[in-house]
Design an enzyme around this catalytic site. Sequence first.
Site, PDB file in Angstrom:
ATOM      1  N   LYS A 183      16.583   3.109 -43.678  1.00  0.00           N
ATOM      2  CA  LYS A 183      17.895   3.674 -43.973  1.00  0.00           C
ATOM      3  C   LYS A 183      18.260   4.613 -42.826  1.00  0.00           C
ATOM      4  O   LYS A 183      17.954   5.793 -42.835  1.00  0.00           O
ATOM      5  CB  LYS A 183      17.859   4.433 -45.306  1.00  0.00           C
ATOM      6  CG  LYS A 183      19.181   4.397 -46.093  1.00  0.00           C
ATOM      7  CD  LYS A 183      20.394   4.905 -45.338  1.00  0.00           C
ATOM      8  CE  LYS A 183      20.382   6.407 -45.159  1.00  0.00           C
ATOM      9  NZ  LYS A 183      21.638   6.891 -44.473  1.00  0.00           N
ATOM     10  N   GLU A 257      10.083  15.998 -42.198  1.00  0.00           N
ATOM     11  CA  GLU A 257      10.190  16.760 -40.962  1.00  0.00           C
ATOM     12  C   GLU A 257      11.614  17.293 -40.947  1.00  0.00           C
ATOM     13  O   GLU A 257      12.571  16.535 -40.812  1.00  0.00           O
ATOM     14  CB  GLU A 257       9.888  15.884 -39.751  1.00  0.00           C
ATOM     15  CG  GLU A 257       9.659  16.693 -38.483  1.00  0.00           C
ATOM     16  CD  GLU A 257      10.933  16.919 -37.708  1.00  0.00           C
ATOM     17  OE1 GLU A 257      11.496  18.037 -37.821  1.00  0.00           O
ATOM     18  OE2 GLU A 257      11.378  16.006 -37.012  1.00  0.00           O
ATOM     19  N   GLU A 390      19.766  27.345 -38.824  1.00  0.00           N
ATOM     20  CA  GLU A 390      19.760  26.355 -37.744  1.00  0.00           C
ATOM     21  C   GLU A 390      21.188  25.988 -37.370  1.00  0.00           C
ATOM     22  O   GLU A 390      21.947  25.472 -38.189  1.00  0.00           O
ATOM     23  CB  GLU A 390      18.997  25.104 -38.189  1.00  0.00           C
ATOM     24  CG  GLU A 390      18.789  24.105 -37.081  1.00  0.00           C
ATOM     25  CD  GLU A 390      17.944  22.913 -37.516  1.00  0.00           C
ATOM     26  OE1 GLU A 390      17.094  22.485 -36.726  1.00  0.00           O
ATOM     27  OE2 GLU A 390      18.131  22.437 -38.652  1.00  0.00           O
TER      28      GLU A 390
END
Length: 489
Positions: A183, A257, A390
């Site tokens: 995906k 991750e 972030e």
Amino acid sequence: MTPNGVNVKHPDKLFIGGEWVTPASNESIEVVNPASEEVVARTAAAGNRDMDAAVAAARDAFDNGPWPRLSPMERMAKLMEMVDHLETRVPELAAAWSAQIGGLASTAGPMHAGGVAGLRGIASLGERFAWVEQRPGMAVDTVTVVREPVGVVVAIAPWNGPFAIMANKVFYALIAGCTVVMKPSPETPLEAYIIAEAAEAVGMPAGTVNLVPSDREAADHLIHSTDIDKITFTGSTAAGKHIASVAGGNMVRATFELGGKSAAIIRDDFPIEAAAGILGNTITVMSGQVCAMLSRAIVPKARHDELAEAIAGVMKGVKIGHPDDEDTQLGPVAMHRQLERIEMYIEAGKASGADLVTGGKRPAHMNKGYYMEPTLFANVDNTSRIAQQEIFGPVLCLIPAEDEEDAIRIANESDFGLNGSVFTNDAQAAYDIARRVRTGVVGQNGMRMEWTAPFGGFKQSGIGREGGDEGIHAYVETKTILTDAGVEV
């Protein structure tokens, strides 16, 4: 429709059960080039029924097909054939990356050649990994420990490094004997098509590799399937938390991750000009859109102003331009919404009281495309939004520290723990500080990467490791067999 130089045969179809099939819906995915703001590709978009079909194909291939029953050496041989095929398509992979996210043409070729070469190391686990071990027991004569494939794997990759990240997941899963449903991100579906075509070209068993690009709604349907055994996801921490909650509810194995806010600690022994050169040029890599990016720089207070001035000088010299130009150092960010996100954080940085030293706006000479100047904030409070969240863009935060102990404290004062660096000419000092920083990777003197080593994060930067021999552990289950005598394995 595909970009120039990208020769995908069936962009309007999905790869399910070894065949290119028309999606159940008429939906499609449009890919916009961030340098031109024009649509450069259209691919099929999977819906819920397509997701179910892909999972069913992978389930049947795992439960009844030959792939999990081949020896690791046999699987290795077939994967080496896939690498041979992918090596011939490095120019296409490079062109796809540049067209989809504005990656620099000057680095696209070597980057993807290296990504393909790294797959040989994963495939070679077929002969190097301890698939079966025997040892003497206390209560029985022989303990046999075997590592068997986890089952049907859903592999979800992000848009910033779509080939290497997806291919690594696929190759680890396949060498373990798993079957895979790919995906890819809807922003970068083309690389997964090339991986699927490689699987088809070498005659991988039907259903072993499947491809279902989709939007987020259909992807959510996919991860809720009770017929999958594992999810491997690389992407944002917010999305990772949602996937983790779904996986936990179904007791599906999962590795993640996720995001980062990685810190570079600059020691007194490291020259200012050298530090500025590394930091000012690193933040432009992939336009700052790297999960492991060194986006916080922590420096002794007495050296702060000098380093800020030096970094600003480096940033002002960065060549911003079209990604196809060989001398371009900084191209566009990947999407319009990403540009808006960066602009939002820049405004938050100004409001926080940090000093905007340079950058912070779109370059005046680029009248088209999603561009942002390299940006430096100095005197940043480590508790502020720009230091804690972030940004995923070319924005660097310079944070003053009282001393080395304070620098380590600041580095650890983060919800993330993916990467980090110690700028020093003393390797022992780099090691000693690295042991005290709670992050998955620490490099000396820069954002250093080693593709043969395990990669992953502490805290909200993820669970599990990819890369190196350790990367295989996420795709196998350990089984213990106890016998009253030695057996042949």
